[in-house]
Design a protein around this motif. Structure first.
Motif, PDB file in Angstrom:
ATOM      1  N   TYR A 168       0.509  -1.062   0.383  1.00  0.00           N
ATOM      2  CA  TYR A 168       0.062   0.402   0.169  1.00  0.00           C
ATOM      3  C   TYR A 168       1.028   1.255   0.005  1.00  0.00           C
ATOM      4  O   TYR A 168       0.843   2.130  -0.518  1.00  0.00           O
ATOM      5  CB  TYR A 168      -0.624   0.437   1.368  1.00  0.00           C
ATOM      6  N   GLU A 169       1.910   0.855   0.778  1.00  0.00           N
ATOM      7  CA  GLU A 169       3.087   2.115   0.561  1.00  0.00           C
ATOM      8  C   GLU A 169       3.256   2.618  -0.444  1.00  0.00           C
ATOM      9  O   GLU A 169       3.696   3.803  -1.261  1.00  0.00           O
ATOM     10  CB  GLU A 169       4.053   2.005   1.626  1.00  0.00           C
ATOM     11  N   LEU A 170       3.939   1.738  -1.552  1.00  0.00           N
ATOM     12  CA  LEU A 170       4.881   1.412  -2.757  1.00  0.00           C
ATOM     13  C   LEU A 170       3.057   2.634  -3.638  1.00  0.00           C
ATOM     14  O   LEU A 170       3.708   2.565  -4.773  1.00  0.00           O
ATOM     15  CB  LEU A 170       5.405   0.422  -3.212  1.00  0.00           C
ATOM     16  N   ASP A 171       1.786   1.526  -3.974  1.00  0.00           N
ATOM     17  CA  ASP A 171       1.303   1.768  -4.957  1.00  0.00           C
ATOM     18  C   ASP A 171      -0.518   1.694  -3.747  1.00  0.00           C
ATOM     19  O   ASP A 171      -1.221   1.454  -3.656  1.00  0.00           O
ATOM     20  CB  ASP A 171       0.969   1.180  -5.791  1.00  0.00           C
ATOM     21  N   PRO A 172      -0.733   3.340  -3.274  1.00  0.00           N
ATOM     22  CA  PRO A 172      -1.595   3.793  -3.115  1.00  0.00           C
ATOM     23  C   PRO A 172      -2.813   3.988  -3.651  1.00  0.00           C
ATOM     24  O   PRO A 172      -4.041   3.988  -2.752  1.00  0.00           O
ATOM     25  CB  PRO A 172      -1.501   4.838  -2.081  1.00  0.00           C
TER      26      PRO A 172
END
Length: 427
Positions: free
Chosen positions: A392-396
């Motif tokens: 999620y941090e990489l691709d919210p």
């Protein structure tokens, strides 16, 4: 003397025929102006038997009007697939006739209309695909390919839809044509953000698309240009060919096809991956593992390769798949899908826990077993959390990641985090 009269009579018949077909074409044009394409086609049908003897100019006009009539019917949602295909074929006839004759009266309009018909065919195919009408989608995309044979991507997706629709002989025919054309699909997609709405837009994958994108960026109409490499589709083509042949009981042919593909494309890892996948489908795990090992040994820093082998391995060996996903992350710590698939791999056992828990009664023994299972289930969810949060941090903006993370927060009763994430997502 009789022969002379015969010749004069024949000439008169041809002349009358020419007048007749001109009248019918004019009648068709008039019907189109009155928004009656069915009547237009009926008029053209009366001239059809005479058109082979017409002048090149009349032939071009005939097919141009015919294309317009079929396109108008498609616009009215009448047999969309059939009429768009017929329109595209008619416009192609116009272009062919005028090119051979060195004329261009209808060429520009026909090119524009052909491009519109092709675009409509693709959009109709997408809608048919969404509705799982795979046969119709394959028809439409094949017609789009016929309209422009330089656009082999449409043939590739027609083959994919035929495969999804289990029209295997047809899919093999399309894949065979792609192989003969040496189609790879490899290239670059060009993107940039629109300065007005700050949304990223796709410009295309051609040199012209890149020029258009770069020009608009220079003019500050767009910003943040991004190039995305599109990998070779050869492996997918050979893999699907091989899997169809296996399904048809032609295992030796499948193996032969992949061997020939490797010989012709020795450095294409997608074909080697397809071969590994074939042996996995055949339950020949020893050969699969050997091929997968050889692949990674040749390409130790290829994160995509490690990830793809992980996907294949997940069908039969979760532990092995986990190792490959972790290898992909080791090579590329920002590999979002590897984190997500690791989480999904660990969550795969949830159904087993839920099924057993739901079967338990209210006895002391059952209650104790319920608590054990609940603890094990929570441990499973906890083990997925680091991977999901990193993804999620990489691709919210990834909805799959966000929704899976929401479910895990809920299962672990982490209500503050769930509430905060829902607020971020606007739910």
């Amino acid at each position: 003397m009789k022969n002379k009269h015969f010749i004069v009579a024949s000439a008169l018949m041809i002349s009358l025929g020419s007048f007749a077909q001109k009248d019918q074409i004019k009648a068709a044009e008039k019907a189109l102006k009155n928004e009656n394409p069915t009547e237009a086609l009926a008029s053209l049908g009366q001239a059809e038997s005479l058109i082979s003897n017409a002048s090149e100019a009349e032939k071009a006009q005939y097919y141009f009007v015919k294309g317009n009539a079929h396109k108008a019917l498609a616009t009215k949602k009448t047999e969309v697939s059939k009429n768009l295909s017929a329109a595209a074929a008619a416009y192609q006839q116009v272009l062919s006739i005028e090119k051979a004759a060195g004329k261009s009266k209808f060429t520009e309009q026909a090119q524009t209309s052909l491009a519109e018909a092709k675009n409509d065919l693709v959009n109709a195919a997408i809608e048919a695909g969404k509705a799982k009408n795979y046969s119709v989608a394959a028809d439409l995309l094949y017609a789009a390919y016929q309209a422009d044979k330089s656009d082999m991507e449409k043939l590739y997706y027609a083959a994919s839809y035929a495969t999804n629709g289990e029209q295997f002989d047809r899919a093999l025919e399309y894949y065979s044509e792609l192989k003969k054309l040496n189609y790879s699909g490899e290239g670059t997609n060009y993107y940039a953000k629109n300065a007005v709405n700050d949304q990223e837009e796709f410009f295309g994958n051609t040199a012209a698309a890149k020029t258009d994108r770069d020009t608009k960026v220079r003019l500050k109409l767009y910003s943040e240009p991004r190039d995305e490499k599109v990998p070779s589709k050869k492996g997918e083509i050979y893999k699907n060919t091989a899997l169809i042949l296996v399904q048809q009981g032609k295992t030796d042919e499948a193996k032969k096809a992949l061997t020939e593909a490797k010989t012709a494309n020795p450095d294409d890892t997608s074909i080697m991956l397809a071969e590994a996948n074939l042996y996995l489908e055949l339950k020949d795990l020893a050969t699969y593992k050997r091929l997968a090992g050889e692949l990674l040994a040749k390409n130790p820093n290829d994160a995509d390769l490690a990830y793809n082998i992980g996907v294949i391995s997940s069908k039969t060996d979760a532990v092995e798949a986990e190792g490959y996903y972790k290898k992909a992350i080791e090579i590329d710590p920002k590999y979002t899908n590897a984190y997500l698939n690791l989480a999904i791999l660990k969550l795969d056992g949830d159904k087993k826990f839920v099924d057993e828990m739901n079967k338990l009664g209210n006895s002391d023994k059952d209650n104790k077993r319920y608590e054990v299972l609940k603890k094990q289930r929570n441990e499973m969810f906890s083990s997925t959390l680091p991977y999901l949060e990193k993804a999620y941090e990489l691709d919210p903006k990834n909805e799959d990641v966000a929704n899976t993370l929401l479910n895990v927060y809920g299962a672990l009763e982490m209500m503050d985090k769930k509430k905060a994430l829902k607020a971020k997502l606007g739910k």
